[in-house]
Design a protein around this motif. Structure first.
Motif, short mmCIF file in Angstrom:
data_model
loop_
_atom_site.label_atom_id
_atom_site.label_comp_id
_atom_site.label_asym_id
_atom_site.label_seq_id
_atom_site.Cartn_x
_atom_site.Cartn_y
_atom_site.Cartn_z
N GLY A 1 1.78 7.49 -5.85
CA GLY A 1 0.76 7.12 -4.88
C GLY A 1 1.26 7.02 -3.45
O GLY A 1 0.59 6.43 -2.60
N TRP A 2 2.45 7.56 -3.16
CA TRP A 2 2.98 7.51 -1.80
C TRP A 2 2.39 8.64 -0.95
O TRP A 2 1.97 9.67 -1.49
CB TRP A 2 4.51 7.65 -1.82
CG TRP A 2 5.21 6.59 -2.60
CD1 TRP A 2 4.71 5.37 -2.99
CD2 TRP A 2 6.55 6.65 -3.11
NE1 TRP A 2 5.65 4.66 -3.69
CE2 TRP A 2 6.79 5.42 -3.78
CE3 TRP A 2 7.57 7.59 -3.05
CZ2 TRP A 2 8.01 5.13 -4.40
CZ3 TRP A 2 8.78 7.31 -3.67
CH2 TRP A 2 9.00 6.09 -4.33
N ARG A 3 2.38 8.43 0.34
CA ARG A 3 1.96 9.50 1.28
C ARG A 3 3.20 10.31 1.64
O ARG A 3 4.05 9.85 2.41
CB ARG A 3 1.32 8.90 2.53
CG ARG A 3 -0.08 8.32 2.28
CD ARG A 3 -0.67 7.77 3.56
NE ARG A 3 -0.75 8.78 4.62
CZ ARG A 3 -1.72 9.68 4.74
NH1 ARG A 3 -2.70 9.71 3.85
NH2 ARG A 3 -1.72 10.54 5.72
N MET A 4 3.28 11.51 1.09
CA MET A 4 4.46 12.35 1.26
C MET A 4 4.26 13.31 2.42
O MET A 4 3.32 14.11 2.43
CB MET A 4 4.75 13.11 -0.04
CG MET A 4 4.89 12.22 -1.26
SD MET A 4 6.22 10.99 -1.10
CE MET A 4 7.68 12.05 -1.10
N GLN A 5 5.15 13.24 3.40
CA GLN A 5 5.06 14.06 4.60
C GLN A 5 6.37 14.81 4.79
O GLN A 5 7.44 14.20 4.82
CB GLN A 5 4.75 13.18 5.82
CG GLN A 5 3.43 12.43 5.66
CD GLN A 5 3.16 11.45 6.79
OE1 GLN A 5 4.07 10.87 7.37
NE2 GLN A 5 1.89 11.25 7.11
N GLN B 1 4.63 26.21 -0.01
CA GLN B 1 5.56 25.56 -0.94
C GLN B 1 5.24 24.08 -1.12
O GLN B 1 5.48 23.51 -2.18
CB GLN B 1 6.99 25.72 -0.41
CG GLN B 1 8.06 25.29 -1.38
CD GLN B 1 9.45 25.59 -0.83
OE1 GLN B 1 9.64 25.79 0.36
NE2 GLN B 1 10.43 25.62 -1.72
N PHE B 2 4.65 23.47 -0.07
CA PHE B 2 4.39 22.03 -0.11
C PHE B 2 2.90 21.71 0.02
O PHE B 2 2.51 20.81 0.75
CB PHE B 2 5.19 21.33 0.98
CG PHE B 2 6.68 21.38 0.79
CD1 PHE B 2 7.29 20.59 -0.17
CD2 PHE B 2 7.46 22.26 1.52
CE1 PHE B 2 8.66 20.66 -0.38
CE2 PHE B 2 8.82 22.32 1.33
CZ PHE B 2 9.44 21.52 0.37
N VAL B 3 2.09 22.44 -0.72
CA VAL B 3 0.65 22.18 -0.69
C VAL B 3 0.34 20.80 -1.25
O VAL B 3 -0.71 20.22 -0.96
CB VAL B 3 -0.13 23.26 -1.48
CG1 VAL B 3 -0.06 24.59 -0.78
CG2 VAL B 3 0.39 23.37 -2.91
N ALA B 4 1.23 20.23 -2.06
CA ALA B 4 1.00 18.91 -2.64
C ALA B 4 1.32 17.79 -1.67
O ALA B 4 0.97 16.64 -1.91
CB ALA B 4 1.84 18.74 -3.91
N ALA B 5 1.98 18.10 -0.54
CA ALA B 5 2.32 17.07 0.43
C ALA B 5 1.08 16.67 1.21
O ALA B 5 0.16 17.46 1.41
CB ALA B 5 3.39 17.58 1.39
N ASP B 6 1.05 15.42 1.66
CA ASP B 6 -0.07 14.95 2.46
C ASP B 6 -0.07 15.56 3.85
O ASP B 6 -1.12 15.68 4.48
CB ASP B 6 -0.03 13.42 2.57
CG ASP B 6 -0.27 12.74 1.24
OD1 ASP B 6 -1.44 12.63 0.84
OD2 ASP B 6 0.72 12.34 0.58
N ALA B 7 1.11 15.93 4.33
CA ALA B 7 1.22 16.58 5.64
C ALA B 7 2.49 17.41 5.67
O ALA B 7 3.51 17.03 5.09
CB ALA B 7 1.23 15.54 6.76
N VAL B 8 2.42 18.56 6.33
CA VAL B 8 3.60 19.40 6.58
C VAL B 8 3.65 19.63 8.08
O VAL B 8 2.75 20.24 8.66
CB VAL B 8 3.52 20.74 5.82
CG1 VAL B 8 4.72 21.61 6.19
CG2 VAL B 8 3.47 20.51 4.32
N HIS B 9 4.70 19.13 8.71
CA HIS B 9 4.87 19.28 10.15
C HIS B 9 5.99 20.27 10.41
O HIS B 9 7.09 20.13 9.88
CB HIS B 9 5.20 17.94 10.80
CG HIS B 9 5.41 18.04 12.29
ND1 HIS B 9 4.38 17.89 13.20
CD2 HIS B 9 6.53 18.31 13.03
CE1 HIS B 9 4.85 18.04 14.42
NE2 HIS B 9 6.15 18.30 14.34
N ILE B 10 5.71 21.28 11.21
CA ILE B 10 6.72 22.27 11.57
C ILE B 10 7.06 22.09 13.04
O ILE B 10 6.19 22.21 13.91
CB ILE B 10 6.22 23.70 11.29
CG1 ILE B 10 5.93 23.85 9.79
CG2 ILE B 10 7.25 24.73 11.74
CD1 ILE B 10 5.30 25.18 9.42
N GLY B 11 8.32 21.78 13.31
CA GLY B 11 8.74 21.56 14.69
C GLY B 11 9.87 20.56 14.76
O GLY B 11 10.53 20.26 13.75
#
Length: 398
Positions: free
Chosen positions: A227-231, A244-254
């Motif tokens: 139940g964690w918010r994975m970023q 690759q990380f569609v299951a993550a709550d957020a994917v930040h590129i930068g």
């Protein structure tokens, strides 16, 4: 997605489809039990269930009782005691404890609870709520009455006719919110005893992972299950990072600094440096140091973590003793992990242990019960000792 979010979503979906629902909540326990006060299960009129109130031994009977509650339109209590099990009823606790379950139809008091949960989850704010589970003073409070408070707001109540009682519970809820944990509350009125369980809602744990290698994939999966918010923060968008990380709550590129500005980590966040690139990890550490996250996990041997700290300090990052205590390098419990899944398990277990104030040792070597009594501190023992006022609330066949 954590259990509270799943129950809130299931409640909204069922109500949107016009389906009647009942909510079962563990409000008090005694001795060894699988779930603690605050555990919940939502049951629809068709028998669909979301959440758990036990390890599976009580759910069937609670579902049956929920059907009766929906028929009557009135809340009720159900006491499950390992010393008073009825195998003919189809349940056996499997542990030496007792569990008191409040079962309610979707009335105004349940709607109150759901509004608080929804607001805390949507806005990532802390909140606390009291649920009345034993009430001999029916003129002043209903079974299942609520008093709540969301951080920065004033207390709200439902099902309580007495302003004095609402104020007293509101004060108790505010204190629970301030100290960060709830407990049992009881007061003797001129018309009898009133008991309530107070719980504190905290936003799902925010976990920021700097790095997007294959070893991060199982870690995101473990975090999701908890139940964690994975970023995930990736320096570049190559190798199909977002896919690759569609299951993550957020994917930040930068850059790490941009990630901090976008994802807003705070002192309750967990940060994991897993880029396998020393300079990138240093940059991320320097960008996050002013935030002072609760947990800084670093892959690699201890000397690498020490070198990283020294490099960050040379760049002007202030590192005091409190921050050093929050640095875990190498990250993860010592379970002999080698594969990505094993490493993810070790890291997840260490984070979970830290969040619960544990050291991650063998459960059989623990001196004392596995569950602390923080949530049932000061509990009214009469509520679990077969008082007639509670025994009479046990549901009988319709």
């Amino acid at each position: 997605m954590n259990e509270r979010q799943l129950i809130t979503n299931a409640f909204d979906d069922a109500r949107g489809q016009g389906e009647a629902v009942a909510l079962a909540s563990v409000v008090a326990v005694r001795g060894s039990t699988y779930r603690r006060p605050g555990a919940r299960m939502l049951i629809t009129e068709t028998g669909r269930r979301t959440g758990q109130v036990s390890g599976g031994c009580l759910e069937r009977d609670v579902t049956r009782q929920a059907s009766k509650v929906l028929t009557r339109g009135m809340p009720a209590l159900r006491l499950y005691d390992s010393l008073d099990e009825d195998l003919a009823e189809g349940f056996a606790l499997g542990c030496n404890g007792a569990v008191l379950v409040l079962i309610e139809p979707a009335n105004e008091n349940v709607l109150h609870l759901m509004r608080v949960q929804r607001a805390c989850l949507a806005h990532r704010r802390r909140g606390a709520i009291a649920t009345v589970y034993a009430c001999q003073d029916g003129a002043n409070a209903q079974l299942g009455a609520r008093v709540s408070m969301i951080e920065g707001e004033t207390p709200q109540s439902s099902g309580i006719a007495s302003d004095r009682l609402a104020a007293a519970l509101g004060s108790a809820v505010a204190q629970a919110l301030e100290r960060g944990y709830g407990g049992d509350w009881s007061e003797q009125t001129g018309h009898g005893n009133i008991s309530a369980f107070i719980e504190v809602f905290t936003p799902p744990l925010q976990v920021l992972i700097f790095g997007a290698g294959q070893d991060v994939v199982p870690l995101v999966s473990f975090g999701n299950a908890l139940g964690w918010r994975m970023q995930v923060v990736a320096a570049t968008g190559g190798f199909g990072v977002r896919e690759q990380f569609v299951a993550a709550d957020a994917v930040h590129i930068g850059s790490a600094r941009d990630a901090v500005a976008t994802l807003h980590p705070n002192g309750d966040s967990v940060v994991l440096l897993m880029s396998h690139n020393f300079l990138r990890d240093v940059e991320a550490f320097c960008a996050l140091a002013p935030v002072r996250p609760r947990f800084f996990g670093m892959l690699g041997p201890q000397h690498r973590a020490q070198r990283l700290i020294e490099e960050a300090a040379a760049r002007g990052t202030r590192i005091d003793d409190a921050m050093r205590d929050s640095i875990f390098g190498p990250v993860g419990l010592d379970i002999g992990a080698e594969t990505p899944a094993e490493v993810a398990l070790a890291i997840s277990a260490e984070i979970q242990a830290l969040m619960q104030g544990r050291h991650g040792g063998h459960a059989r070597l623990r001196n004392g019960p596995l569950h602390t009594d923080v949530l049932t501190r000061g509990a009214d023992a009469r509520a679990l000792e077969g008082q007639p006022s509670l025994r009479l609330c046990k549901l009988e066949p319709v």
